[in-house]
Design a protein around this motif. Structure first.
Motif, PDB file in Angstrom:
ATOM      1  N   LYS A 124      36.789  40.138  23.994  1.00 59.36           N
ATOM      2  CA  LYS A 124      36.105  39.344  25.026  1.00 59.36           C
ATOM      3  C   LYS A 124      35.811  37.938  24.511  1.00 59.36           C
ATOM      4  O   LYS A 124      35.971  36.959  25.240  1.00 59.36           O
ATOM      5  N   ASP A 138      33.703  45.989  30.535  1.00 61.04           N
ATOM      6  CA  ASP A 138      33.370  44.919  31.475  1.00 61.04           C
ATOM      7  C   ASP A 138      34.145  43.676  31.055  1.00 61.04           C
ATOM      8  O   ASP A 138      34.117  43.280  29.884  1.00 61.04           O
ATOM      9  N   ASN A 139      34.877  43.092  32.004  1.00 63.86           N
ATOM     10  CA  ASN A 139      35.625  41.858  31.733  1.00 63.86           C
ATOM     11  C   ASN A 139      36.529  42.009  30.508  1.00 63.86           C
ATOM     12  O   ASN A 139      36.526  41.182  29.588  1.00 63.86           O
ATOM     13  N   GLY A 193      32.450  51.666  33.732  1.00 61.84           N
ATOM     14  CA  GLY A 193      31.841  50.397  34.078  1.00 61.84           C
ATOM     15  C   GLY A 193      30.332  50.516  34.032  1.00 61.84           C
ATOM     16  O   GLY A 193      29.771  51.616  34.025  1.00 61.84           O
ATOM     17  N   LYS A 194      29.669  49.375  34.021  1.00 61.00           N
ATOM     18  CA  LYS A 194      28.206  49.382  34.053  1.00 61.00           C
ATOM     19  C   LYS A 194      27.721  49.948  35.382  1.00 61.00           C
ATOM     20  O   LYS A 194      28.430  49.898  36.389  1.00 61.00           O
ATOM     21  N   SER A 219      30.497  46.366  36.633  1.00 59.87           N
ATOM     22  CA  SER A 219      31.452  45.627  35.814  1.00 59.87           C
ATOM     23  C   SER A 219      32.481  44.948  36.703  1.00 59.87           C
ATOM     24  O   SER A 219      32.705  45.350  37.848  1.00 59.87           O
ATOM     25  N   LYS A 220      33.137  43.932  36.145  1.00 59.90           N
ATOM     26  CA  LYS A 220      34.193  43.211  36.849  1.00 59.90           C
ATOM     27  C   LYS A 220      35.360  42.960  35.891  1.00 59.90           C
ATOM     28  O   LYS A 220      35.200  42.967  34.667  1.00 59.90           O
ATOM     29  N   VAL A 260      38.080  44.520  34.927  1.00 52.85           N
ATOM     30  CA  VAL A 260      38.484  45.530  33.948  1.00 52.85           C
ATOM     31  C   VAL A 260      39.938  45.896  34.225  1.00 52.85           C
ATOM     32  O   VAL A 260      40.336  46.092  35.376  1.00 52.85           O
ATOM     33  N   MET A 320      33.256  49.354  39.056  1.00 51.61           N
ATOM     34  CA  MET A 320      34.220  48.364  38.567  1.00 51.61           C
ATOM     35  C   MET A 320      34.768  47.586  39.746  1.00 51.61           C
ATOM     36  O   MET A 320      35.580  48.119  40.508  1.00 51.61           O
ATOM     37  N   SER A 371      39.087  45.060  39.701  1.00 44.33           N
ATOM     38  CA  SER A 371      39.639  45.724  38.524  1.00 44.33           C
ATOM     39  C   SER A 371      40.891  46.516  38.875  1.00 44.33           C
ATOM     40  O   SER A 371      41.159  46.803  40.054  1.00 44.33           O
TER      41      SER A 371
END
Length: 661
Positions: free
Chosen positions: A270, A292-293, A330-331, A338-339, A341, A368, A371
């Protein structure tokens, strides 16, 4: 089925798989390619484009016993693809497949017995290629063989989990019955099958023979072979400009836990704006990896295997989980989700052997958005992919999800504008693919060109409420019980259907199952009003319902709410029905539907079973049919608009096999 037939000791069992040289082979049976145990042309354009070729054991040369066809739950043939398989009972019995295309890898779907007290056994599968170079594949029944009532148990000797529930077997509530009924054990055995993959080491030609043989000295009472999938697996993908997990301490031998190494690789990737690369190997991961990302890419799902044990938690997690295990999450949506992914090209292999609904032991989970999940192979988790929204713009494509305790995929709560396409699903313990609009509606989603085979409970594809969703170009085969091929239900606390629902160009095969609770057969496609009426804009267009065990189409409401809720305005257009055990349409609710160009043949009973809401008024049924023209083989003028033709449990007349229209 006696317990002696079901259980053997906790010992290893051997099957020999031989790819025999032509000079050594018996007179060969040509290989027969099928899709969902049918000639491929009958399902053309529907379902996933898979990398393998399917061959059914019952079509191969064998010295074993072909079992089936049988569509009764709790039997080995009922859970087999095509409702038939081959049983090997004695040393030397074998199944011989002739390859129809080049292949360097096989997948065998099989069943071996449980242990006497449950928990399964393991079985080495010895493989020789053209009579040489033996290899060993380990079969197991540790992830199969469930018993009893929901949520099931691994114990074949367990008493009823819910003695206060009504059961079909005695037509009674056992705890409220004097004298109490005798319930045979094991009670309701199910979930018999598993599958294993094997790389053959080189590419073999069409015409080579793959033989599966039960060896001398095997202590197993039997081995059932359902099918073989054969394919050419590409070499491992290599990515050099990446954050390689080996550089962060991951162990490709699987001996050490690599979860921390994955975390470190993700953190570095990341910061450096790199992909995380997981090279060939088996990696032990016994907890969730939070993503995430980030992009995580394997070398291909035959080459990169991320495998974990199920681990008991010291105390329950806030969400009620009592175990954890391997999974990419994901969170939580409550924490923003999350985004961006990207997960691709690896296997997730869990260790889930029992169903605990609160456990977060899914292959992929969390929220997610924006993603992509592509090209994964997921097995032995609770649910392959379970998403808790709100979240948006997810693409789940080209994955293989097999041997799950519950669903393959579930969009749960507020998932929007997302696509599930090109996925292959086999042997789930609940719905194959589901959208569940609990509390917050799912909307704008599409399930397209997926294949779902042999869900042992519930439905191939299920839509529980929601807005503006689409189910298109899918293939669903062989649902077993208490569900069917395609289902739309206002139930499980789902938000009501609003906007539109489009069900388009799908094919079901050998659907229309038996519901234990109602003691009736369901439709291959069925609509169910339990929590509210279904009155959205619902159009069913271009579907094919092939060899339905009972009805092709059912609209039903629960008896206690039959005067409260209805199903209205469903439109059926350009439908083909080839074979029903009973009717084309079973209406067991108040409401209405229209039919245009619905063609049927090989109908086992009267075309329409119209019970309405069971008041049988002088004015006719409370369910009204509208004939928009072009309906052949089932809808007679005298049935319109609402003639009572109610036969609650008509005799079943098995239809002939489907054929080109």
């Amino acid at each position: 089925m006696s317990l002696e037939r079901i259980a053997v000791g906790l010992v290893a069992v051997a099957i020999v798989v031989t790819v025999a040289a032509p000079a050594q082979a018996q007179p060969r049976t040509p290989g027969v390619e099928t899709v969902a145990a049918l000639p491929p042309q009958l399902t053309a354009g529907r379902g996933a484009a898979v990398p393998f070729v399917e061959q059914e054991a019952e079509n191969a040369a064998t010295t074993g016993e072909i079992i089936g066809p049988d569509r009764r739950a709790y039997t080995l043939p009922a859970e087999a693809s095509g409702r038939r398989a081959v049983r090997l009972d004695a040393p030397g019995e074998h199944v011989t497949f002739t390859l129809t295309r080049p292949a360097n890898a096989i997948t065998v779907r099989y069943s071996i017995p449980d242990a006497p007290t449950g928990g399964g056994i393991t079985a080495p599968l010895r493989v020789t290629v053209n009579g040489k170079n033996p290899k060993t594949m380990t079969l197991t029944s540790q992830y199969a063989w469930l018993y009893n009532q929901y949520p099931f148990t691994n114990d074949p000797d367990a008493g009823l989990l819910h003695p206060d529930w009504w059961i079909t077997e005695c037509s009674c509530v056992p705890a409220a019955t004097t004298p109490p009924p005798t319930i045979s054990k094991p009670f309701r055995p199910m979930h018999f099958y598993d599958e294993q993959r094997l790389l053959l080491g080189k590419t073999y030609r069409a015409g080579d023979q793959v033989r599966l043989t039960m060896p001398a000295g095997s202590p197993a009472a039997w081995t059932v072979i359902d099918l073989l999938d054969a394919e050419v697996v590409a070499p491992p993908r290599i990515r050099l400009a990446a954050a390689n997990v080996l550089a962060f301490g991951a162990d490709p031998s699987g001996r050490r836990d690599s979860a921390g190494a994955f975390d470190r690789a993700i953190a570095f990737a990341k910061r450096a704006k790199l992909t995380v690369y997981v090279p060939p190997g088996t990696y032990q991961v016994n907890r969730h990896i939070i993503v995430d990302n980030v992009t995580i890419e394997g070398a291909g799902n035959w080459h990169t295997i991320i495998k974990g044990r199920q681990v008991a938690l010291a105390e329950p997690a806030p969400d009620g989980s009592v175990h954890t295990g391997v999974g990419f999450y994901g969170k939580d949506a409550a924490a923003g989700g999350s985004k961006n992914v990207r997960l691709s090209g690896f296997t997730i292999e869990g260790d889930v052997r029992e169903r605990i609904d609160k456990d977060q032991v899914n292959g992929v989970g969390g929220a997610m958005s924006d993603s992509i999940i592509d090209g994964l192979y997921i097995r032995h988790t609770k649910v392959g992919l379970w998403f808790d929204g709100p979240m948006t713009n997810l693409r789940v494509t080209n994955n293989i999800i097999v041997d799950q305790i519950a669903d393959a995929l579930n969009f749960h709560t507020g998932v929007t504008n997302s696509v599930v396409a090109g996925n292959f699903v086999r042997n789930t313990g609940d719905d194959g693919l589901a959208m569940w609009s609990e509390n917050t509606a799912n909307s704008g989603n599409t399930f397209d060109h997926n294949t779902v085979q042999t869900p042992t409970l519930a439905n191939g594809i299920a839509i529980y409420g929601g807005t503006d969703n689409t189910v298109s170009n899918n293939l669903v085969a062989d649902p077993i019980r208490e569900g069917s091929g395609i289902h739309a239900g206002s139930r499980f606390g789902a938000e009501a259907f609003t906007g539109h629902l489009r069900i388009t160009n799908n094919t079901t095969v050998r659907a229309g199952t038996y519901d234990l609770n109602w003691n009736i057969g369901l439709g291959a496609i069925w609509f169910y009003a339990l929590d509210s009426s279904i009155d959205a804009d619902i159009q069913v267009t271009g579907d094919h319902y092939l060899d339905s065990t009972y009805n092709a189409i059912m609209l039903v409401s629960e008896w206690p709410v039959k005067d409260l809720y209805s199903i209205t305005g469903v439109q059926f257009t350009d439908i083909r029905v080839d074979g029903t055990g009973t009717s084309v349409l079973s209406a067991r609710t108040e409401g209405s539907a229209s039919f245009e160009n619905v063609d049927a043949r090989n109908v086992g009973a009267v075309g329409v079973n119209n019970c309405g809401s069971f008041h049988f008024t002088p004015a006719g049924s409370e369910f009204v049919l509208t004939d928009r023209g072009g309906n052949d083989g089932w809808l007679a003028p005298w049935m319109l608009p609402n003639t009572i033709t109610c036969d609650d449990r008509p005799p079943v007349l098995p239809p002939p096999p489907p054929a080109p229209w």
